[in-house]
Design a protein around this motif. Structure first.
Motif, PDB file in Angstrom:
ATOM      1  N   GLN A 130     -11.899 -17.214   6.732  1.00 39.08           N
ATOM      2  CA  GLN A 130     -10.801 -16.696   7.547  1.00 39.08           C
ATOM      3  C   GLN A 130     -10.417 -15.272   7.146  1.00 39.08           C
ATOM      4  O   GLN A 130      -9.653 -14.623   7.842  1.00 39.08           O
ATOM      5  CB  GLN A 130      -9.570 -17.592   7.417  1.00 39.08           C
ATOM      6  CG  GLN A 130      -9.776 -18.969   8.018  1.00 39.08           C
ATOM      7  CD  GLN A 130      -8.509 -19.800   7.922  1.00 39.08           C
ATOM      8  OE1 GLN A 130      -8.081 -20.163   6.833  1.00 39.08           O
ATOM      9  NE2 GLN A 130      -7.904 -20.093   9.051  1.00 39.08           N
ATOM     10  N   VAL A 131     -10.950 -14.803   6.016  1.00 31.26           N
ATOM     11  CA  VAL A 131     -10.581 -13.479   5.515  1.00 31.26           C
ATOM     12  C   VAL A 131     -11.618 -12.458   5.980  1.00 31.26           C
ATOM     13  O   VAL A 131     -12.808 -12.610   5.730  1.00 31.26           O
ATOM     14  CB  VAL A 131     -10.484 -13.485   3.971  1.00 31.26           C
ATOM     15  CG1 VAL A 131     -10.186 -12.090   3.436  1.00 31.26           C
ATOM     16  CG2 VAL A 131      -9.420 -14.473   3.511  1.00 31.26           C
ATOM     17  N   ARG A 147      -8.569 -13.320  10.021  1.00 32.32           N
ATOM     18  CA  ARG A 147      -8.962 -13.478  11.422  1.00 32.32           C
ATOM     19  C   ARG A 147      -8.179 -14.639  12.020  1.00 32.32           C
ATOM     20  O   ARG A 147      -8.091 -15.708  11.420  1.00 32.32           O
ATOM     21  CB  ARG A 147     -10.456 -13.798  11.521  1.00 32.32           C
ATOM     22  CG  ARG A 147     -11.362 -12.726  11.045  1.00 32.32           C
ATOM     23  CD  ARG A 147     -12.825 -13.153  11.272  1.00 32.32           C
ATOM     24  NE  ARG A 147     -13.719 -12.251  10.582  1.00 32.32           N
ATOM     25  CZ  ARG A 147     -14.227 -12.460   9.370  1.00 32.32           C
ATOM     26  NH1 ARG A 147     -13.935 -13.550   8.703  1.00 32.32           N
ATOM     27  NH2 ARG A 147     -15.032 -11.584   8.824  1.00 32.32           N
ATOM     28  N   THR A 148      -7.646 -14.417  13.215  1.00 34.39           N
ATOM     29  CA  THR A 148      -6.995 -15.501  13.957  1.00 34.39           C
ATOM     30  C   THR A 148      -7.547 -15.445  15.385  1.00 34.39           C
ATOM     31  O   THR A 148      -8.109 -14.420  15.789  1.00 34.39           O
ATOM     32  CB  THR A 148      -5.453 -15.335  14.004  1.00 34.39           C
ATOM     33  OG1 THR A 148      -5.131 -14.305  14.934  1.00 34.39           O
ATOM     34  CG2 THR A 148      -4.869 -15.018  12.640  1.00 34.39           C
ATOM     35  N   PRO A 149      -7.367 -16.499  16.163  1.00 30.45           N
ATOM     36  CA  PRO A 149      -7.837 -16.460  17.556  1.00 30.45           C
ATOM     37  C   PRO A 149      -7.207 -15.309  18.355  1.00 30.45           C
ATOM     38  O   PRO A 149      -7.808 -14.801  19.291  1.00 30.45           O
ATOM     39  CB  PRO A 149      -7.396 -17.821  18.119  1.00 30.45           C
ATOM     40  CG  PRO A 149      -7.312 -18.708  16.924  1.00 30.45           C
ATOM     41  CD  PRO A 149      -6.860 -17.819  15.798  1.00 30.45           C
ATOM     42  N   GLU A 150      -6.019 -14.868  17.945  1.00 31.00           N
ATOM     43  CA  GLU A 150      -5.330 -13.784  18.647  1.00 31.00           C
ATOM     44  C   GLU A 150      -5.727 -12.409  18.118  1.00 31.00           C
ATOM     45  O   GLU A 150      -5.250 -11.397  18.615  1.00 31.00           O
ATOM     46  CB  GLU A 150      -3.805 -13.940  18.521  1.00 31.00           C
ATOM     47  CG  GLU A 150      -3.247 -15.182  19.192  1.00 31.00           C
ATOM     48  CD  GLU A 150      -3.466 -16.459  18.380  1.00 31.00           C
ATOM     49  OE1 GLU A 150      -3.423 -16.423  17.132  1.00 31.00           O
ATOM     50  OE2 GLU A 150      -3.707 -17.507  19.005  1.00 31.00           O
ATOM     51  N   VAL A 187      -3.247 -20.423   7.691  1.00 30.01           N
ATOM     52  CA  VAL A 187      -3.196 -19.102   8.320  1.00 30.01           C
ATOM     53  C   VAL A 187      -2.590 -19.182   9.718  1.00 30.01           C
ATOM     54  O   VAL A 187      -1.721 -18.382  10.073  1.00 30.01           O
ATOM     55  CB  VAL A 187      -4.608 -18.467   8.375  1.00 30.01           C
ATOM     56  CG1 VAL A 187      -4.622 -17.224   9.245  1.00 30.01           C
ATOM     57  CG2 VAL A 187      -5.088 -18.145   6.964  1.00 30.01           C
ATOM     58  N   GLN A 188      -3.033 -20.141  10.514  1.00 33.00           N
ATOM     59  CA  GLN A 188      -2.568 -20.234  11.895  1.00 33.00           C
ATOM     60  C   GLN A 188      -1.061 -20.455  11.965  1.00 33.00           C
ATOM     61  O   GLN A 188      -0.372 -19.801  12.743  1.00 33.00           O
ATOM     62  CB  GLN A 188      -3.326 -21.357  12.614  1.00 33.00           C
ATOM     63  CG  GLN A 188      -3.351 -21.215  14.113  1.00 33.00           C
ATOM     64  CD  GLN A 188      -3.807 -19.845  14.592  1.00 33.00           C
ATOM     65  OE1 GLN A 188      -4.737 -19.250  14.063  1.00 33.00           O
ATOM     66  NE2 GLN A 188      -3.128 -19.313  15.582  1.00 33.00           N
ATOM     67  N   ARG A 189      -0.535 -21.337  11.140  1.00 28.90           N
ATOM     68  CA  ARG A 189       0.919 -21.571  11.143  1.00 28.90           C
ATOM     69  C   ARG A 189       1.663 -20.345  10.614  1.00 28.90           C
ATOM     70  O   ARG A 189       2.753 -20.045  11.071  1.00 28.90           O
ATOM     71  CB  ARG A 189       1.268 -22.773  10.275  1.00 28.90           C
ATOM     72  CG  ARG A 189       1.073 -24.079  10.956  1.00 28.90           C
ATOM     73  CD  ARG A 189       1.839 -25.165  10.224  1.00 28.90           C
ATOM     74  NE  ARG A 189       1.281 -26.479  10.531  1.00 28.90           N
ATOM     75  CZ  ARG A 189       1.137 -27.442   9.652  1.00 28.90           C
ATOM     76  NH1 ARG A 189       1.492 -27.276   8.400  1.00 28.90           N
ATOM     77  NH2 ARG A 189       0.639 -28.585  10.010  1.00 28.90           N
ATOM     78  N   THR A 190       1.085 -19.679   9.645  1.00 23.56           N
ATOM     79  CA  THR A 190       1.742 -18.530   9.028  1.00 23.56           C
ATOM     80  C   THR A 190       1.901 -17.369  10.005  1.00 23.56           C
ATOM     81  O   THR A 190       2.918 -16.679   9.993  1.00 23.56           O
ATOM     82  CB  THR A 190       0.973 -18.088   7.768  1.00 23.56           C
ATOM     83  OG1 THR A 190       0.889 -19.190   6.875  1.00 23.56           O
ATOM     84  CG2 THR A 190       1.671 -16.940   7.068  1.00 23.56           C
TER      85      THR A 190
END
Length: 148
Positions: free
Chosen positions: A26-27, A83-86, A138-141
């Motif tokens: 995710q980084v 990295r996030t979906p957004e 990560v997503q919740r954060t």
């Protein structure tokens, strides 16, 4: 059925006296302190925007997001770009740690000492030799609560 010998890799960082981890995949990158452009009327946890090689990335102060004490005066924050979906988001942290391999069998629920909003953002913990590694969702954060 999952492979029982699976090890997980986490990019680690420190905030206050705590050690956190984010799954390595995710980084995107870890970078030194960057110039921040303030965002008027934004959520208080948004420290500003950074220009990452022409890409504008929101920088979230993880101390504020996790309701930890403010960063000491004069201490610059490092950036963990995730990295996030957004799109990419930078988490501002006190200090970058190592990439650690953990045995999934040592995973535990968040300790009772983790309270408040941090409890909602931590998926669990791994016991390392000298400290507890708190795993950040990560997503919740990055999903910031809207101001009332």
């Amino acid at each position: 059925m999952t492979d029982m010998t699976t090890d997980n890799e986490f990019c680690t960082f420190r905030l206050d006296h705590l050690t956190f981890g984010i799954e390595v995949h995710q980084v995107q990158e870890v970078i030194r302190p960057q110039a921040l452009t303030a965002v008027p009327r934004s959520n208080p946890v948004v420290q500003g925007l950074i220009n990452l090689r022409g890409q504008i990335v929101t920088a979230i102060d993880l101390r504020r997001r996790l309701e930890l004490p403010e960063r000491p005066e004069g201490q610059e924050a490092m950036n963990v770009v995730v990295r996030t979906p957004e799109g990419e988001v930078s988490f501002l942290v006190d200090e970058i740690g190592d990439v650690v391999h953990v045995d999934e069998h040592s995973f535990e629920t968040p300790p009772d000492t983790v309270e408040g909003v941090a409890r909602e953002l931590i998926t669990g913990a791994y016991k390392l030799d000298d400290r507890l590694l708190l795993i950040l969702d990560v997503q919740r954060t990055v999903q910031l609560p809207t101001a009332a």
